[in-house]
Design a protein around this motif. Sequence first.
Motif, PDB file in Angstrom:
ATOM      1  N   LEU A 109       5.784   2.829   1.691  1.00 36.79           N
ATOM      2  CA  LEU A 109       4.349   3.113   1.623  1.00 36.79           C
ATOM      3  C   LEU A 109       4.017   4.126   0.529  1.00 36.79           C
ATOM      4  CD1 LEU A 109       1.481   2.808   2.689  1.00 36.79           C
ATOM      5  CD2 LEU A 109       2.007   4.526   4.431  1.00 36.79           C
ATOM      6  N   THR A 110       4.824   5.139   0.364  1.00 39.83           N
ATOM      7  CA  THR A 110       4.554   6.148  -0.663  1.00 39.83           C
ATOM      8  C   THR A 110       4.469   5.501  -2.039  1.00 39.83           C
ATOM      9  OG1 THR A 110       5.705   7.830   0.644  1.00 39.83           O
ATOM     10  CG2 THR A 110       5.336   8.317  -1.683  1.00 39.83           C
ATOM     11  N   GLU A 111       5.412   4.616  -2.334  1.00 38.64           N
ATOM     12  CA  GLU A 111       5.400   3.918  -3.627  1.00 38.64           C
ATOM     13  C   GLU A 111       4.147   3.064  -3.772  1.00 38.64           C
ATOM     14  OE1 GLU A 111       7.818   0.340  -5.929  1.00 38.64           O
ATOM     15  OE2 GLU A 111       8.730   1.321  -4.180  1.00 38.64           O
ATOM     16  N   ALA A 112       3.749   2.375  -2.689  1.00 37.34           N
ATOM     17  CA  ALA A 112       2.577   1.502  -2.744  1.00 37.34           C
ATOM     18  C   ALA A 112       1.318   2.304  -3.038  1.00 37.34           C
ATOM     19  CB  ALA A 112       2.433   0.744  -1.428  1.00 37.34           C
ATOM     20  N   VAL A 113       1.204   3.470  -2.445  1.00 38.24           N
ATOM     21  CA  VAL A 113       0.022   4.299  -2.674  1.00 38.24           C
ATOM     22  C   VAL A 113       0.023   4.849  -4.098  1.00 38.24           C
ATOM     23  CG1 VAL A 113      -1.171   6.404  -1.973  1.00 38.24           C
ATOM     24  CG2 VAL A 113      -0.250   4.861  -0.233  1.00 38.24           C
ATOM     25  N   ARG A 114       1.188   5.187  -4.607  1.00 42.86           N
ATOM     26  CA  ARG A 114       1.256   5.703  -5.977  1.00 42.86           C
ATOM     27  C   ARG A 114       0.874   4.641  -7.004  1.00 42.86           C
ATOM     28  NH1 ARG A 114       6.812   9.122  -5.077  1.00 42.86           N
ATOM     29  NH2 ARG A 114       5.848  11.165  -4.701  1.00 42.86           N
ATOM     30  N   THR A 115       1.284   3.408  -6.767  1.00 37.62           N
ATOM     31  CA  THR A 115       1.078   2.358  -7.760  1.00 37.62           C
ATOM     32  C   THR A 115      -0.131   1.482  -7.459  1.00 37.62           C
ATOM     33  OG1 THR A 115       2.499   0.778  -6.597  1.00 37.62           O
ATOM     34  CG2 THR A 115       3.563   2.283  -8.163  1.00 37.62           C
ATOM     35  N   GLY A 116      -0.572   1.449  -6.197  1.00 38.05           N
ATOM     36  CA  GLY A 116      -1.657   0.560  -5.807  1.00 38.05           C
ATOM     37  C   GLY A 116      -1.234  -0.884  -5.692  1.00 38.05           C
ATOM     38  N   GLN A 117       0.083  -1.130  -5.657  1.00 36.43           N
ATOM     39  CA  GLN A 117       0.590  -2.497  -5.610  1.00 36.43           C
ATOM     40  C   GLN A 117       1.659  -2.642  -4.526  1.00 36.43           C
ATOM     41  OE1 GLN A 117       2.048  -3.064  -9.593  1.00 36.43           O
ATOM     42  NE2 GLN A 117       0.050  -3.744 -10.351  1.00 36.43           N
ATOM     43  N   ARG A 118       1.868  -3.874  -4.097  1.00 39.26           N
ATOM     44  CA  ARG A 118       2.945  -4.141  -3.146  1.00 39.26           C
ATOM     45  C   ARG A 118       4.289  -3.874  -3.817  1.00 39.26           C
ATOM     46  NH1 ARG A 118       4.384  -9.925  -0.276  1.00 39.26           N
ATOM     47  NH2 ARG A 118       3.787 -10.704  -2.325  1.00 39.26           N
TER      48      ARG A 118
END
Length: 335
Positions: A109-118
């Motif tokens: 989830l942290t990565e998804a929030v940083r990038t805005g992508q799955r």
Amino acid sequence: MSEYRERIQEMLNGYRITQTLITCVELGIFEQLKNERASVSELGQSLNVDIAALTRLLNSATALGLVERDGQYYHASPLACACLVPEGSHYMGKQVKREAAFYRRWSHLTEAVRTGQRPTENTTDEKDPNWVRNFELALLETARINGPLVAKVLEPLLPQRVEPPLRVIDVGGGHGGYSIALAEYFKGLQAVVFELPAAAEVAREVIATANREKQVSVQSGDFRVDSLGDNFDLVLLFGVLASETAVTARNLLAEVYRALVPGGIVAIRGFYLKPDGSGTVETTLIDLHLLLSSDSGKAHSVEEMIAWLQEAGFQQPTTLALPGQERDSLLVAQK
């Protein structure tokens, strides 16, 4: 301040509880303990697992009310027998196994929030050739409970006739469970499950098992590019629009409007946010889940959905609650 700390600690314990449940289901503990008691050593030998580690797992499962202990013997609790063994009245075992994959996705989830992508890692499970089948069979567990409720609340809105038969299309209907429920409720009804090829194969399997091939057929297709057909009395859109962008959702609703007969009904089932993006814990978490599991999906607001329906030409939509399911409802609109 201790109250605040306790609330945070409860949240932190959530992942531990979830993994305990998942592991018990994946190991098959509840199937082993559903009809007879077993000691740790007996269960460990049957499951081919480490005895000491199993003891610790069973201690946690006992504390959670999933198993019960009588001296040195364990047996499945009434909760586990009802929900976690295949013969249970409210079986959820396939759903739990599906959540195991989702559980791994949430670690990104942290990565998804940083990038805005799955995250790329979150597509790994879908490469499994059994992914679609297992996913649809997990959803079927809920459909078997809610399907008769859906038929009941829709009955007053549908024509009361046998000939010509009522015609229904379940767009993105996956397992076909809701079409089967409607076919069982309405005499002579003819339903079509419209799905992508992989899910369509699962629907054919489920329909054959239910002996409903005469009433429920399957059509392979992609609603983003293919016609749905014509002259339907009812269109089901259950969980479909959450995976779509605003553009593709509006295009689909326009196609649904065209496919319906005058006076026909569209029934939409989903989870909705408020216009500002806020909502209940459940709906906001589902919105985050869509960020982790799709390229463009999100939870929409009821107001947004109503505007799209009216833009497509539908009359003022209404909301119908499913009996006994306070958090579950249908958004319905008439052509």
